[in-house]
Enzyme design. Sequence first.
Site, PDB file in Angstrom:
ATOM      1  N   SER A  70       0.857  -1.190   0.000  1.00  0.00           N
ATOM      2  CA  SER A  70       0.000   0.000   0.000  1.00  0.00           C
ATOM      3  C   SER A  70       0.887   1.231   0.000  1.00  0.00           C
ATOM      4  CB  SER A  70      -0.887   0.005   1.254  1.00  0.00           C
ATOM      5  OG  SER A  70      -1.520   1.262   1.432  1.00  0.00           O
ATOM      6  N   TYR A  99      -2.283  -0.585  10.435  1.00  0.00           N
ATOM      7  CA  TYR A  99      -2.343  -0.929   9.014  1.00  0.00           C
ATOM      8  C   TYR A  99      -1.063  -0.489   8.316  1.00  0.00           C
ATOM      9  CZ  TYR A  99      -4.058  -1.258   4.217  1.00  0.00           C
ATOM     10  OH  TYR A  99      -4.204  -1.581   2.885  1.00  0.00           O
TER      11      TYR A  99
END
Length: 245
Positions: free
Chosen positions: A140, A153
């Site tokens: 990501s 995350y």
Amino acid sequence: MMDRQRIAFVTGAASGIGRAVCMSLHGKGCRIVLADRQEGHLTALAGDLGANVFPLPLDITDGAAVANCLDRLPPEFRDIDILVNNAGHDIGGRTRFDVGSADDWSAIIETNLIGLMRVTRAILPGMVERGRGDIVNMSSISALRLVPDQAPYSASKAGVHMLSDIIRGELAETPIRVIEILPGLTRTNIVTSRHRGDEEASRQYFEKFGMALDPEDIARCVSFALDQPPHVQIAQMFVLPTNRW
């Protein structure tokens, strides 16, 4: 270019980016192991794809199940050529670290990083033995950017980023390629699951940002990286919506 009838193993296959990747690879003639813990969605995807797929219910946080996952496959699906580590979540995320749940934080790391490590450890030795293979790790942009209220995350994806780099270095004397895809905002169910099924929260989130990527955009990026000649390795691909920076 990808050979027909290569065998792919895709985690988080039943929805979002994983589903789009499976559709793309299947369209290129690959046989695919569809791995996901959502058995209902997994069965539906297998029905949509038809031949040359094997649905494998799998929770990648279950160490024993992952370690033995190849034993649950038919022989014609065991020699994995392409591993797509896509499974991940952010349940309970977008919360300041000191007020969020430690159990939520642990669960995010357990799936996004440790689960990815378990699956890779189960499949990589076969690739090394056969002298071929591609590993695609779905990271990501959060792996490289500071995003407040997203500590677990982002930490998990930063771990995927560094793990990808290190494994790539360890395998430098082999033909095995390690590809890291770093998507920006993508319209998947991760936001709905983050808010534990709150569809309205998901709608408002995407509306706030305007333009976003679709899962099919990321699937095309995966295909592009895999389609390169054997001597070309797309080590990292940073993918953003046009209106983001």
